[in-house]
Design a protein around this motif. Structure first.
Motif, PDB file in Angstrom:
ATOM      1  N   ALA A   1       0.836  -1.205   0.000  1.00 35.95           N
ATOM      2  CA  ALA A   1       0.000   0.000   0.000  1.00 35.95           C
ATOM      3  C   ALA A   1       0.869   1.252   0.000  1.00 35.95           C
ATOM      4  N   ALA A   2       1.933   1.240   0.782  1.00 33.40           N
ATOM      5  CA  ALA A   2       2.837   2.390   0.820  1.00 33.40           C
ATOM      6  C   ALA A   2       3.468   2.631  -0.548  1.00 33.40           C
ATOM      7  N   ARG A   3       3.878   1.559  -1.210  1.00 33.96           N
ATOM      8  CA  ARG A   3       4.471   1.709  -2.538  1.00 33.96           C
ATOM      9  C   ARG A   3       3.454   2.277  -3.533  1.00 33.96           C
ATOM     10  N   LEU A   4       2.225   1.798  -3.479  1.00 35.53           N
ATOM     11  CA  LEU A   4       1.186   2.290  -4.378  1.00 35.53           C
ATOM     12  C   LEU A   4       0.904   3.773  -4.157  1.00 35.53           C
ATOM     13  N   LEU A   5       1.063   4.217  -2.905  1.00 38.03           N
ATOM     14  CA  LEU A   5       0.744   5.605  -2.555  1.00 38.03           C
ATOM     15  C   LEU A   5       1.974   6.508  -2.501  1.00 38.03           C
ATOM     16  N   GLY A   6       3.144   5.955  -2.836  1.00 38.90           N
ATOM     17  CA  GLY A   6       4.357   6.763  -2.850  1.00 38.90           C
ATOM     18  C   GLY A   6       4.922   7.060  -1.477  1.00 38.90           C
ATOM     19  N   LEU A   7       4.730   6.141  -0.519  1.00 44.62           N
ATOM     20  CA  LEU A   7       5.207   6.317   0.847  1.00 44.62           C
ATOM     21  C   LEU A   7       6.346   5.345   1.134  1.00 44.62           C
ATOM     22  N   ASN A   8       7.097   5.619   2.191  1.00 37.86           N
ATOM     23  CA  ASN A   8       8.109   4.694   2.694  1.00 37.86           C
ATOM     24  C   ASN A   8       7.522   3.912   3.859  1.00 37.86           C
ATOM     25  N   ALA A   9       7.925   2.654   3.986  1.00 37.82           N
ATOM     26  CA  ALA A   9       7.396   1.808   5.054  1.00 37.82           C
ATOM     27  C   ALA A   9       8.506   1.031   5.732  1.00 37.82           C
ATOM     28  N   ALA A  10       8.401   0.906   7.062  1.00 39.63           N
ATOM     29  CA  ALA A  10       9.267   0.023   7.845  1.00 39.63           C
ATOM     30  C   ALA A  10       8.376  -1.028   8.501  1.00 39.63           C
ATOM     31  N   VAL A  11       8.714  -2.302   8.321  1.00 39.69           N
ATOM     32  CA  VAL A  11       7.886  -3.391   8.812  1.00 39.69           C
ATOM     33  C   VAL A  11       8.686  -4.234   9.798  1.00 39.69           C
ATOM     34  N   TYR A  12       8.178  -4.354  11.028  1.00 44.48           N
ATOM     35  CA  TYR A  12       8.801  -5.166  12.062  1.00 44.48           C
ATOM     36  C   TYR A  12       8.043  -6.492  12.163  1.00 44.48           C
ATOM     37  N   VAL A  13       8.777  -7.593  12.131  1.00 49.06           N
ATOM     38  CA  VAL A  13       8.164  -8.916  12.213  1.00 49.06           C
ATOM     39  C   VAL A  13       8.920  -9.763  13.233  1.00 49.06           C
ATOM     40  N   PRO A  14       8.258 -10.767  13.818  1.00 46.35           N
ATOM     41  CA  PRO A  14       8.975 -11.683  14.716  1.00 46.35           C
ATOM     42  C   PRO A  14      10.007 -12.495  13.946  1.00 46.35           C
ATOM     43  N   GLU A  15      11.028 -12.951  14.644  1.00 55.50           N
ATOM     44  CA  GLU A  15      12.037 -13.794  14.010  1.00 55.50           C
ATOM     45  C   GLU A  15      11.456 -15.127  13.555  1.00 55.50           C
ATOM     46  N   THR A  16      10.280 -15.491  14.117  1.00 59.91           N
ATOM     47  CA  THR A  16       9.635 -16.755  13.765  1.00 59.91           C
ATOM     48  C   THR A  16       8.727 -16.643  12.541  1.00 59.91           C
ATOM     49  N   THR A  17       8.679 -15.471  11.910  1.00 58.40           N
ATOM     50  CA  THR A  17       7.846 -15.304  10.717  1.00 58.40           C
ATOM     51  C   THR A  17       8.252 -16.311   9.641  1.00 58.40           C
ATOM     52  N   PRO A  18       7.290 -17.035   9.052  1.00 58.14           N
ATOM     53  CA  PRO A  18       7.631 -18.019   8.017  1.00 58.14           C
ATOM     54  C   PRO A  18       8.422 -17.390   6.878  1.00 58.14           C
ATOM     55  N   GLU A  19       9.371 -18.147   6.355  1.00 60.16           N
ATOM     56  CA  GLU A  19      10.235 -17.630   5.302  1.00 60.16           C
ATOM     57  C   GLU A  19       9.447 -17.199   4.067  1.00 60.16           C
ATOM     58  N   ALA A  20       8.318 -17.864   3.802  1.00 66.61           N
ATOM     59  CA  ALA A  20       7.513 -17.492   2.638  1.00 66.61           C
ATOM     60  C   ALA A  20       7.042 -16.053   2.747  1.00 66.61           C
ATOM     61  N   LYS A  21       6.716 -15.625   3.966  1.00 65.11           N
ATOM     62  CA  LYS A  21       6.250 -14.256   4.170  1.00 65.11           C
ATOM     63  C   LYS A  21       7.427 -13.295   4.278  1.00 65.11           C
ATOM     64  N   ALA A  22       8.479 -13.695   4.980  1.00 62.73           N
ATOM     65  CA  ALA A  22       9.651 -12.831   5.123  1.00 62.73           C
ATOM     66  C   ALA A  22      10.289 -12.558   3.764  1.00 62.73           C
ATOM     67  N   ARG A  23      10.320 -13.573   2.918  1.00 65.51           N
ATOM     68  CA  ARG A  23      10.904 -13.400   1.580  1.00 65.51           C
ATOM     69  C   ARG A  23      10.139 -12.365   0.776  1.00 65.51           C
ATOM     70  N   ARG A  24       8.828 -12.440   0.822  1.00 64.10           N
ATOM     71  CA  ARG A  24       8.021 -11.471   0.074  1.00 64.10           C
ATOM     72  C   ARG A  24       8.180 -10.069   0.650  1.00 64.10           C
ATOM     73  N   LEU A  25       8.276  -9.977   1.967  1.00 67.67           N
ATOM     74  CA  LEU A  25       8.492  -8.666   2.590  1.00 67.67           C
ATOM     75  C   LEU A  25       9.833  -8.084   2.179  1.00 67.67           C
ATOM     76  N   ALA A  26      10.850  -8.914   2.167  1.00 67.01           N
ATOM     77  CA  ALA A  26      12.183  -8.439   1.799  1.00 67.01           C
ATOM     78  C   ALA A  26      12.212  -7.926   0.368  1.00 67.01           C
ATOM     79  N   ASN A  27      11.347  -8.467  -0.484  1.00 67.54           N
ATOM     80  CA  ASN A  27      11.298  -8.054  -1.883  1.00 67.54           C
ATOM     81  C   ASN A  27      10.300  -6.938  -2.153  1.00 67.54           C
TER      82      ASN A  27
END
Length: 312
Positions: free
Chosen positions: A92-118
């Motif tokens: 949503a931030a990218r669509l609206l031209g904003l910057n975003a910082a996302v904090y997640v637990p270290e236990t977040t599944p890699e499938a989700k962490a990978r998409r967040l990293a990208n």
């Protein structure tokens, strides 16, 4: 997320209707499949086909656009997430031209962490549980003097999720219940606000993650254990105050399902329909198959697909 004090903590149908207009330029109107399972007519809301692969984009977009309208969102936003909400905020931030910082637990599944990293957002992995990541994110937002967007305890987020209910009612007017999984409560609360009196909202929780059941028993949000195959999406330790207030104004029925029932339903969605969803998305079907959904023609919300898995 910082915003003017609302007249009520509960999201309303009017809030949902405004969200429909805000989301129209950005979010997908996901399809609804009506089919027959075990001799009964059932509709499936294919929300796992939403941008980012989960319903969370709706709430994030609505909250950020509403913040821009109020002037409380300018160039940056910080959030915490088990994965799906973070990816929604980043997108949503990218669509609206904003910057975003996302904090997640270290236990977040890699499938989700990978998409967040990208996603283009700043990704910070910290702590074993969501609460730790959320506390760190709030500190960051205060330090940087920018808004913090809660995953579910925000009226604009709840209203955005409720747009699913509006679409279901438009696509399947004959359905008599809308069934959705419950984590922090934003999705089922939004759907409850959107549903008409003739169509009940039914929230489904894993037996190991009962934030809504515990809150209804206590009369307020309380901390609960988190232990389920679906905990990466439904693992909120307590339901949000805003969702609970919304459900107080627009009550929903509830149901519990076991992990075994969730996995079986997930695999059945793949075997019969080739629908690959994450465990949380299969919870509504699990409840219906177990006979815990009282409805002649329910619409089951398949809320997300951000997990790597192999069918049994």
């Amino acid at each position: 997320m910082t915003s003017p004090e609302p007249t009520t903590a509960a999201a309303t149908r009017a809030d949902v209707d405004r969200a429909v207009l805000r989301l129209a330029p950005y979010a997908r109107r996901t399809p609804t499949l009506t089919t027959v399972i075990d001799g009964h007519v059932v509709s499936l809301k294919l929300e796992h086909l939403q941008l980012t692969g989960a319903f969370k984009l709706r709430g994030a977009l609505n909250a950020l656009v509403a913040g821009q309208e109020r002037g409380t969102v300018t160039d940056r936003v910080v959030t915490a997430s088990g994965g799906n909400h973070g990816l929604a905020v980043a997108t949503a931030a990218r669509l609206l031209g904003l910057n975003a910082a996302v904090y997640v637990p270290e236990t977040t599944p890699e499938a989700k962490a990978r998409r967040l990293a990208n996603s283009g957002a700043e990704l910070v992995r910290i702590g074993e549980h969501y609460a730790v990541a959320a506390a760190a994110a709030r500190e960051r937002a205060e330090r940087d003097n920018c808004p913090y967007l809660h995953a579910y305890d925000d009226p604009d987020v709840v209203a955005g999720q409720g747009t699913i209910g509006v679409e279901v009612l438009g696509d399947v007017p004959e359905c008599d219940a809308i069934v959705a999984a419950v984590g922090g409560g934003g999705l089922i609360a939004g759907i409850s606000a959107a549903a008409s009196p003739k169509r009940r909202a039914i929230g489904v929780e894993p037996q190991g993650c009962q934030s809504l059941h515990a809150a209804l028993a206590a009369g307020e949000p309380v901390d609960t254990p988190v232990d389920s195959v679906a905990s990466s999406a439904l693992g909120a330790a307590r339901i949000g105050a805003v969702p609970l207030a919304t459900l107080g104004a627009h009550p929903a029925a509830t149901a519990l399902v076991s992990d075994a029932e969730i996995v079986s339903a997930r695999d059945r969605l793949w075997e019969e329909f080739r629908l690959a969803v994450e465990p949380a998305a299969a919870a509504p079907l699990a409840a219906w198959l177990a006979g815990r959904v009282s409805a002649e023609h329910p619409c089951l919300v398949l809320c997300g697909a951000n997990a790597d898995w192999i069918p049994a």
